[in-house]
Design a protein around this motif. Structure first.
Motif, PDB file in Angstrom:
ATOM      1  N   PRO A 170     -65.523 -12.488 -33.130  1.00 42.72           N
ATOM      2  CA  PRO A 170     -65.844 -13.503 -34.137  1.00 42.72           C
ATOM      3  C   PRO A 170     -65.621 -12.981 -35.557  1.00 42.72           C
ATOM      4  O   PRO A 170     -65.793 -11.802 -35.833  1.00 42.72           O
ATOM      5  CB  PRO A 170     -67.320 -13.814 -33.896  1.00 42.72           C
ATOM      6  N   LEU A 171     -65.263 -13.897 -36.434  1.00 43.61           N
ATOM      7  CA  LEU A 171     -64.972 -13.553 -37.826  1.00 43.61           C
ATOM      8  C   LEU A 171     -66.047 -14.072 -38.778  1.00 43.61           C
ATOM      9  O   LEU A 171     -65.813 -14.176 -39.971  1.00 43.61           O
ATOM     10  CB  LEU A 171     -63.620 -14.155 -38.238  1.00 43.61           C
ATOM     11  N   ASP A 172     -67.210 -14.392 -38.257  1.00 46.89           N
ATOM     12  CA  ASP A 172     -68.209 -15.028 -39.106  1.00 46.89           C
ATOM     13  C   ASP A 172     -68.794 -14.117 -40.183  1.00 46.89           C
ATOM     14  O   ASP A 172     -68.811 -14.480 -41.349  1.00 46.89           O
ATOM     15  CB  ASP A 172     -69.320 -15.664 -38.267  1.00 46.89           C
ATOM     16  N   ARG A 173     -69.241 -12.917 -39.853  1.00 47.32           N
ATOM     17  CA  ARG A 173     -69.928 -12.058 -40.826  1.00 47.32           C
ATOM     18  C   ARG A 173     -69.147 -10.812 -41.208  1.00 47.32           C
ATOM     19  O   ARG A 173     -69.253 -10.327 -42.331  1.00 47.32           O
ATOM     20  CB  ARG A 173     -71.282 -11.617 -40.268  1.00 47.32           C
ATOM     21  N   THR A 174     -68.387 -10.290 -40.289  1.00 40.93           N
ATOM     22  CA  THR A 174     -67.793  -8.971 -40.470  1.00 40.93           C
ATOM     23  C   THR A 174     -66.854  -8.855 -41.669  1.00 40.93           C
ATOM     24  O   THR A 174     -66.948  -7.871 -42.414  1.00 40.93           O
ATOM     25  CB  THR A 174     -67.087  -8.532 -39.175  1.00 40.93           C
ATOM     26  N   PRO A 175     -65.930  -9.785 -41.909  1.00 43.07           N
ATOM     27  CA  PRO A 175     -65.047  -9.603 -43.077  1.00 43.07           C
ATOM     28  C   PRO A 175     -65.808  -9.460 -44.398  1.00 43.07           C
ATOM     29  O   PRO A 175     -65.416  -8.668 -45.253  1.00 43.07           O
ATOM     30  CB  PRO A 175     -64.170 -10.853 -43.058  1.00 43.07           C
ATOM     31  N   GLN A 176     -66.892 -10.192 -44.554  1.00 46.37           N
ATOM     32  CA  GLN A 176     -67.672 -10.085 -45.793  1.00 46.37           C
ATOM     33  C   GLN A 176     -68.373  -8.731 -45.877  1.00 46.37           C
ATOM     34  O   GLN A 176     -68.442  -8.127 -46.951  1.00 46.37           O
ATOM     35  CB  GLN A 176     -68.696 -11.217 -45.892  1.00 46.37           C
TER      36      GLN A 176
END
Length: 132
Positions: free
Chosen positions: A39-45
Protein backbone atom coordinates in the motif's frame (compact mmCIF):
# COMPACT_ATOMS: atom_id res chain seq x y z
CA UNK A 1 16.94 -31.46 8.45
CA UNK A 2 15.06 -29.36 5.92
CA UNK A 3 15.82 -25.64 6.14
CA UNK A 4 13.59 -23.19 4.39
CA UNK A 5 15.16 -20.13 2.79
CA UNK A 6 13.48 -16.90 3.82
CA UNK A 7 13.77 -13.93 1.50
CA UNK A 8 13.41 -10.48 3.01
CA UNK A 9 12.32 -7.95 0.38
CA UNK A 10 14.76 -5.06 0.65
CA UNK A 11 15.84 -1.95 -1.21
CA UNK A 12 18.77 0.39 -0.49
CA UNK A 13 19.94 3.49 -2.31
CA UNK A 14 22.45 6.23 -1.51
CA UNK A 15 21.33 9.78 -2.36
CA UNK A 16 22.73 13.29 -2.27
CA UNK A 17 21.84 15.35 0.82
CA UNK A 18 19.90 17.90 -1.21
CA UNK A 19 16.23 18.73 -1.77
CA UNK A 20 16.50 16.82 -5.07
CA UNK A 21 17.89 13.78 -3.24
CA UNK A 22 15.00 13.92 -0.77
CA UNK A 23 12.44 14.09 -3.60
CA UNK A 24 14.15 11.22 -5.38
CA UNK A 25 13.98 9.15 -2.16
CA UNK A 26 10.19 9.52 -2.12
CA UNK A 27 9.85 8.67 -5.82
CA UNK A 28 12.11 5.61 -5.59
CA UNK A 29 10.36 4.37 -2.44
CA UNK A 30 6.95 4.75 -4.11
CA UNK A 31 8.08 2.74 -7.14
CA UNK A 32 9.63 0.05 -4.94
CA UNK A 33 6.42 -0.28 -2.91
CA UNK A 34 4.45 -0.64 -6.17
CA UNK A 35 6.86 -3.37 -7.30
CA UNK A 36 6.29 -5.22 -4.03
CA UNK A 37 2.52 -4.69 -4.25
CA UNK A 38 2.41 -2.79 -0.95
CA UNK A 39 0.00 0.00 0.00
CA UNK A 40 1.03 3.57 -0.74
CA UNK A 41 -1.11 5.28 1.88
CA UNK A 42 1.44 6.40 4.52
CA UNK A 43 4.90 5.31 3.50
CA UNK A 44 5.77 7.87 0.77
CA UNK A 45 5.06 10.74 3.17
CA UNK A 46 7.15 9.12 5.92
CA UNK A 47 10.05 8.65 3.48
CA UNK A 48 9.68 12.25 2.29
CA UNK A 49 9.87 13.63 5.83
CA UNK A 50 12.81 11.46 6.92
CA UNK A 51 14.73 12.17 3.71
CA UNK A 52 14.05 15.92 3.95
CA UNK A 53 15.36 15.87 7.52
CA UNK A 54 18.52 14.05 6.41
CA UNK A 55 19.05 16.54 3.59
CA UNK A 56 18.38 19.55 5.83
CA UNK A 57 19.62 18.67 9.32
CA UNK A 58 21.96 15.76 8.62
CA UNK A 59 23.77 17.31 5.70
CA UNK A 60 27.54 17.04 5.65
CA UNK A 61 29.20 18.30 2.44
CA UNK A 62 30.39 15.42 0.30
CA UNK A 63 28.44 12.78 2.21
CA UNK A 64 25.09 11.43 1.11
CA UNK A 65 22.30 9.73 3.01
CA UNK A 66 21.03 6.18 2.61
CA UNK A 67 17.42 5.08 2.27
CA UNK A 68 16.66 1.46 3.13
CA UNK A 69 13.29 -0.29 2.94
CA UNK A 70 12.65 -3.86 3.98
CA UNK A 71 9.76 -6.07 4.91
CA UNK A 72 9.81 -8.63 7.71
CA UNK A 73 6.58 -10.56 8.29
CA UNK A 74 3.84 -7.90 8.33
CA UNK A 75 6.08 -4.87 8.95
CA UNK A 76 7.68 -2.45 6.51
CA UNK A 77 10.73 -0.77 7.99
CA UNK A 78 11.98 2.53 6.58
CA UNK A 79 15.48 3.67 7.50
CA UNK A 80 17.26 6.89 6.60
CA UNK A 81 20.92 7.00 7.61
CA UNK A 82 23.03 10.14 7.52
CA UNK A 83 26.51 11.07 8.70
CA UNK A 84 25.60 13.69 11.26
CA UNK A 85 25.28 11.46 14.32
CA UNK A 86 25.86 14.26 16.80
CA UNK A 87 22.55 15.88 15.77
CA UNK A 88 19.80 13.57 16.98
CA UNK A 89 16.22 14.41 16.02
CA UNK A 90 13.81 15.49 18.73
CA UNK A 91 10.05 15.60 18.62
CA UNK A 92 9.12 19.22 19.37
CA UNK A 93 6.16 21.48 18.83
CA UNK A 94 6.91 24.01 16.12
CA UNK A 95 5.95 27.65 16.40
CA UNK A 96 2.35 28.12 15.19
CA UNK A 97 3.52 30.52 12.49
CA UNK A 98 6.70 28.55 11.69
CA UNK A 99 7.22 27.26 8.16
CA UNK A 100 9.08 24.11 9.21
CA UNK A 101 9.54 21.76 12.14
CA UNK A 102 6.57 19.46 11.58
CA UNK A 103 8.33 16.55 9.87
CA UNK A 104 8.81 14.33 12.91
CA UNK A 105 5.29 15.12 14.11
CA UNK A 106 4.03 13.77 10.78
CA UNK A 107 6.27 10.70 11.04
CA UNK A 108 5.03 10.04 14.58
CA UNK A 109 1.41 10.39 13.43
CA UNK A 110 1.77 8.22 10.31
CA UNK A 111 4.11 5.46 11.51
CA UNK A 112 3.19 2.70 13.92
CA UNK A 113 6.62 3.10 15.56
CA UNK A 114 9.67 5.26 14.98
CA UNK A 115 12.99 5.96 16.60
CA UNK A 116 16.67 6.75 16.22
CA UNK A 117 19.64 4.38 16.32
CA UNK A 118 23.19 5.63 16.52
CA UNK A 119 25.52 3.75 14.23
CA UNK A 120 29.26 3.65 13.89
CA UNK A 121 30.51 7.23 14.30
CA UNK A 122 29.47 9.56 12.69
CA UNK A 123 26.25 7.84 11.53
CA UNK A 124 22.71 7.78 12.82
CA UNK A 125 19.63 6.07 11.46
CA UNK A 126 16.13 7.45 11.87
CA UNK A 127 13.67 4.64 11.31
CA UNK A 128 9.92 4.17 11.09
CA UNK A 129 7.78 1.04 10.91
CA UNK A 130 4.44 0.60 9.22
CA UNK A 131 2.31 -2.46 9.85
CA UNK A 132 1.01 -3.93 6.60
Amino acid sequence: MNQETVTVPNFTVRLSPTPQGARLARLLATEQLRTWGLPLDRTPQIVAELAANAATHGRVPGRGFRLTLYVVADTLRIEVTDTCGERLPRLERPAPDGESGRGLLLVAALADRWGVAQGPHPRKTVWAEVML
